[in-house]
Design a protein around this motif. Sequence first.
Motif: not given
Length: 260
Positions: A79-84, A190-196
């Motif tokens: 959930l933090v990905l958009p804010y990094l 970010e490149k790996i899209g975080g966790f599965d």
Amino acid sequence: MSSVSISIVLYNNTAKTVNSLVKNVEKSTKNLVDVQLFLVNNSPENEDLTAYLQTFKSTDWIKIIVPETNGGFGAGNNLVLPYLQSDYHIVMNPDIMISSEHELDKMINYLEENPRVGLLSPLIKFPNGEVQHLLKRKSSVLDMAIRFLRLPGTERRKAWFVNLPDGYSHTHKAENVPGSFLVFRTSIFEKIGGFDEKYFLYMEDCDITMKVNQVSNAVFFPEAFVYHEWQRENRKSVKGIYHMLSSMFVYFNKWGWKLY
């Protein structure tokens, strides 16, 4: 000076625990000029925790995130990905304690000097200073069976799986790092899209190490350490066993059924 973000997924933690956690993060990052802490509340029904987290609303460097549903550890951290906007992103459990700012400085400095490393895993210790042997080799069905069924006569294989006797004495490339404290290069995270997010709990750390090693390098770095209480009560419950088995099926279906 490098910027750092940190995400911590909370689930029914006490206000006292979170208060200690925030103070520890603040102290251990004091040498960094740009720090963002994300607290993900996976138990909004816990009124005491939710009320306590509201006290951070006016704190610039802390952001509270409340998911619509509890999707588990990986989904919560994603959930933090958009804010990094950081150079480095740390994923840590609420039962982690960083002993001093010097430990984090050593981790960041190593990543600064080694641009090909996308994920760093430090040495992890019990609060009494004893080393936790959580650094594992690539998972196989046999090793999972040995680890969780406690099969007799398998001590040598079990030791090999957790990189004993000498895997904790030097920096080296890692196949399977513990998820309790992970330092990512943010661009790689970010490149790996975080966790599965197919993993609700368990095996997501094995999976993300594999993903990082496809595009970068995951490294075990024992020159720095953190303390970990290692709270694993969930494995003793029926629900915990279910999540473990389902995660194993997800993992082996994805990466191949390596028997031994």
